[in-house]
Design an enzyme around this catalytic site. Structure first.
Site, PDB file in Angstrom:
ATOM      1  CG  ASP A  27      -1.937   1.274   1.372  1.00 53.37           C
ATOM      2  OD1 ASP A  27      -2.391   1.499   0.102  1.00 53.37           O
ATOM      3  OD2 ASP A  27      -1.892   1.830   2.506  1.00 53.37           O
ATOM      4  CG  ASP A  29      -1.042   8.531   2.389  1.00 50.69           C
ATOM      5  OD1 ASP A  29      -0.070   8.817   2.916  1.00 50.69           O
ATOM      6  OD2 ASP A  29      -2.198   9.139   2.766  1.00 50.69           O
TER       7      ASP A  29
END
Length: 306
Positions: A27, A29
């Site tokens: 992932d 952020d």
């Protein structure tokens, strides 16, 4: 390797895990960056993984950027990454409509210009991007002009979302053959300082409620994002690690798809959150318990550079 869940990843266990992997999914952020700042050591981890022969991919529910935009951001922060390694919901939604649904027609888009671009990249036209101001009265709203070529409503993050867009989506979806697709169900977007703003899940829930239909959701924790990636690159789930900061999206998708999972504590979820899920014994919650956790992915560096 230990079989219990939610182990602190450190020492020889890190090397054992890395040796068992061919692919690592990240992932973005809260995992490799926060806002416009790379997590300290994150570029070195990504670049070292590649030097060690691992395939690295970036899997994000953010629908406001194209693959190209993500690749540019990664490059500016010092990550060795290509556009083809980025799998965001703007791109995956376009692939879903084109390849899985075999869509023959246009999309009514509640979403960003990035989503518009990714749709165009696969040859799908859209209507709806941008503001849609309210005019007239209720009887006019119920009879808004509709494009007869629209065969699907796609809902992503849209800063212009309003009553008229919700209404127009409803009018399209009154046709039971019109598809309803959502990028993701994240209800809040966390910001610096503990603040948050409403996420795409809020917009999607409004459309589902108005249309009295459930959307097919493309983003994490759905299978589709991994399936999209795996079909292009031939990934073996047993040799793949999902690294994320959210238990209900990143870790749950990893569990749903048979991947190893690693929680990093530089974003949303905590070890306490994971332990609560584990203590519950509830099957629906056990999928949100990671195999491993680290304070930051920089903790992988010694094993990669040793």
């Amino acid at each position: 390797m230990a079989m219990s869940k939610c182990n602190r990843l450190c020492g020889s266990l890190t090397g054992e895990l890395l040796d068992s992997l061919e692919n690592v999914l990240f992932d973005c952020d809260g995992v490799i960056w926060r806002g416009d700042q790379a997590i300290p050591g994150a570029p070195d981890v990504i670049n070292s993984l590649k030097k060690n022969g691992k395939r690295v991919f970036f899997v994000t529910n953010n629908s406001t950027k194209t693959r190209r935009m993500y690749a540019d951001k990664l490059a500016k922060m010092g990550f060795n990454a290509t556009e083809e390694e980025v799998f965001g919901t703007a791109y995956c939604s376009a692939i879903y409509l084109k390849s899985t649904c075999k869509l023959k027609g246009k999309v009514y888009l509640i979403g960003s210009n990035a989503m518009k671009q990714e749709l165009l990249n696969v040859g799908i036209e859209q209507v709806g991007a941008g503001p849609d101001p309210i005019t007239g009265v209720q009887i006019d709203w119920a009879n808004v002009p509709l494009d007869p070529e629209v065969k699907a409503v796609l809902v992503g993050f849209d800063e212009h979302f309003n009553y008229m867009k919700l209404n127009r989506a409803l009018q399209y979806l009154n046709n039971t053959e019109c598809l309803l697709v959502g990028t993701n169900t994240d209800t809040r977007l966390p910001l610096e300082g503990g603040k948050a703003v409403p996420g795409t899940g809020c917009l999607l829930k409004a459309v589902e409620t108005a249309a009295q239909r459930k959307a097919h959701v493309v983003g994490k924790p759905s299978h589709f994002m991994f399936d999209c990636l795996a079909s292009q690159y031939g990934l073996d789930p047993a040799k793949t690690l999902m690294v994320g900061d959210r238990l209900d999206t990143d870790i749950l998708m990893g569990s749903n798809c048979g991947l190893k999972t690693l929680l990093t504590l530089t974003g949303v979820s905590t070890v306490a959150d994971a332990m609560e899920h584990q203590k519950s014994g509830c099957p629906d919650r056990l999928g949100m318990v990671p195999d491993y956790f680290v304070e930051t992915i920089a903790e992988l560096l010694p094993a990669l550079q040793g």
